[in-house]
Motif scaffolding. Structure first.
Motif, PDB file in Angstrom:
ATOM      1  N   HIS A 135     -21.231  11.897  17.151  1.00 22.58           N
ATOM      2  CA  HIS A 135     -22.089  13.033  16.816  1.00 22.58           C
ATOM      3  C   HIS A 135     -21.354  14.367  16.947  1.00 22.58           C
ATOM      4  O   HIS A 135     -20.697  14.638  17.961  1.00 22.58           O
ATOM      5  CB  HIS A 135     -23.298  13.025  17.751  1.00 22.58           C
ATOM      6  CG  HIS A 135     -24.460  13.817  17.266  1.00 22.58           C
ATOM      7  ND1 HIS A 135     -25.521  14.143  18.082  1.00 22.58           N
ATOM      8  CD2 HIS A 135     -24.749  14.352  16.046  1.00 22.58           C
ATOM      9  CE1 HIS A 135     -26.421  14.834  17.391  1.00 22.58           C
ATOM     10  NE2 HIS A 135     -25.963  14.978  16.154  1.00 22.58           N
ATOM     11  N   ASP A 136     -21.488  15.208  15.928  1.00 26.29           N
ATOM     12  CA  ASP A 136     -21.103  16.623  15.974  1.00 26.29           C
ATOM     13  C   ASP A 136     -19.618  16.841  16.272  1.00 26.29           C
ATOM     14  O   ASP A 136     -19.241  17.900  16.795  1.00 26.29           O
ATOM     15  CB  ASP A 136     -21.936  17.378  17.016  1.00 26.29           C
ATOM     16  CG  ASP A 136     -23.386  17.556  16.579  1.00 26.29           C
ATOM     17  OD1 ASP A 136     -23.643  17.490  15.366  1.00 26.29           O
ATOM     18  OD2 ASP A 136     -24.251  17.761  17.453  1.00 26.29           O
ATOM     19  N   HIS A 141     -18.948  22.663  15.696  1.00 21.56           N
ATOM     20  CA  HIS A 141     -19.364  22.548  17.097  1.00 21.56           C
ATOM     21  C   HIS A 141     -18.217  22.817  18.077  1.00 21.56           C
ATOM     22  O   HIS A 141     -18.473  23.254  19.202  1.00 21.56           O
ATOM     23  CB  HIS A 141     -19.949  21.165  17.370  1.00 21.56           C
ATOM     24  CG  HIS A 141     -21.341  21.002  16.871  1.00 21.56           C
ATOM     25  ND1 HIS A 141     -22.454  21.300  17.619  1.00 21.56           N
ATOM     26  CD2 HIS A 141     -21.809  20.585  15.670  1.00 21.56           C
ATOM     27  CE1 HIS A 141     -23.552  21.079  16.908  1.00 21.56           C
ATOM     28  NE2 HIS A 141     -23.179  20.636  15.722  1.00 21.56           N
ATOM     29  N   VAL A 177     -22.198  14.053  11.217  1.00 20.18           N
ATOM     30  CA  VAL A 177     -21.647  15.407  11.233  1.00 20.18           C
ATOM     31  C   VAL A 177     -22.234  16.253  10.103  1.00 20.18           C
ATOM     32  O   VAL A 177     -22.913  15.744   9.209  1.00 20.18           O
ATOM     33  CB  VAL A 177     -20.105  15.377  11.110  1.00 20.18           C
ATOM     34  CG1 VAL A 177     -19.467  14.829  12.374  1.00 20.18           C
ATOM     35  CG2 VAL A 177     -19.668  14.551   9.899  1.00 20.18           C
TER      36      VAL A 177
END
Length: 344
Positions: A135-136, A141, A177
């Motif tokens: 994730h991310d 980020h 993402v």
């Protein structure tokens, strides 16, 4: 040599879980439950959540509802990359409000990934997770540090997922993402099955079209499209990519809406159907906080759209001339069963 992936989530319409983590606004337990039940009742069999969404709140809510349905009849995805540590101060976790009393800490290591998956089992109260995304892990980020963290993830999270997939614990893994570069790099460095890509393939803009999607097609890797309304701009809002939309995007949205109106088509229907038309796209997962929006998304997805709309959008250069577009017929439901990986 890396093998081709043949894992495909059920489609075409799924349910994105960020809103049920109290994204921007608080959602009551009753409303969250009603939204998930409405999703099931309208035929949704693909549910996506993450520990980050409300510091565990979204996973709790998904599990509380999905446990009442036969587990073999739906696909469930969640994510890793943040370990949730108990914290009685319940620190802020924007853009989520009034989440659970946990503090997220980035962790893309092998051990952190295995712990995160185990924690998700506990929050969900379910013994099977089908797809897990990293994730991310992108520049939006982490800034320039994302590349170093990506190396950590390829030697940590990716290896953990390949082991879990090979052991039959999960059915597929990939990146979750908002940018295309991490997906492209994952294809070059490892063996993913599916990506959850938000906001990078939509009626408004298609950064994934020229490079990522051909790479996915070559490898048999599927894409789940998140954010098909581009943070609400294509649904009549003013946000684009989680902030106020730039003037040029508002103007483009308005031009798209004008063409749709001439053909008697709701812009939101065009947005959903456009995303689903590309061969590498396995599902679209718009988020919704309330049951009526869930039912509305199902209606919009099923709407019939004349082929002339797509022809005019191409003539007006509002979408690329060679982009795949839907047929004239309503989109039929794909089988709801879980596709099994075949890696030979």
């Amino acid at each position: 040599m890396m093998s081709q992936s043949h894992f495909a989530p059920p489609g075409p319409l799924g349910f994105g879980g960020a809103p049920l983590g109290n994204m921007f606004d608080e959602v009551s337990e009753e409303a969250a439950e009603a939204a998930l039940v409405a999703a099931w009742d309208t035929g949704v069999r693909h549910f996506d959540t993450a520990p980050h969404y409300g510091s565990g709140l979204s996973e709790h809510r998904f599990g509380n509802v999905l446990r009442r349905y036969p587990r073999e009849e739906f696909v469930l995805s969640t994510k890793v990359g943040r370990i949730m540590h108990p914290d009685p101060r319940a620190p802020e976790n924007p853009p989520f409000v009034k989440g659970l009393p946990f503090r997220g800490e980035y962790d893309y290591t092998y051990d952190g990934t295995m712990r995160s998956v185990e924690d998700s089992y506990q929050r969900l109260g379910l013994a099977q997770i089908d797809i897990v995304y990293i994730h991310d892990l992108a520049a939006d980020h982490h800034g320039s540090a994302w590349e170093e963290l990506f190396e950590v993830a390829m030697n940590g999270a990716a290896k953990a997922f390949i082991r879990l997939r090979d052991e039959g614990v999960i059915k597929g893994w990939g990146m979750g993402v908002n940018l295309t570069e991490p997906c492209e790099r994952a294809l070059e460095m490892s063996d993913p099955d599916v990506f959850l890509l938000a906001g990078r393939y939509s009626l408004l803009n298609q950064p994934a079209l020229d490079r990522l999607f051909p790479m996915c097609a070559e490898r048999g890797v599927h894409v789940v499209v998140g954010g098909p309304y581009n943070s609400g701009l294509l649904a009549g809002g003013r946000n684009f990519e989680y902030r106020e939309a730039p003037a040029e995007m508002v103007r483009k949205r308005d031009r798209l809406a004008e063409v749709c109106a001439r053909h008697g088509v709701d812009l939101r229907s065009a947005a959903l159907r456009f995303c689903a038309a590309h061969p590498v796209v396995a599902a679209i997962i718009p988020g919704a906080k309330h049951a009526d929006k869930v039912r509305e998304n199902a209606r919009l997805m099923a709407a019939q759209i004349p082929h002339g709309l797509w022809e005019e959008l191409k003539r007006e250069e509002l979408i690329p001339a060679d982009v795949p577009t839907p047929s004239d017929e309503p989109l039929s439901d794909r089988p709801a069963g879980v596709a099994q990986p075949n890696r030979h």
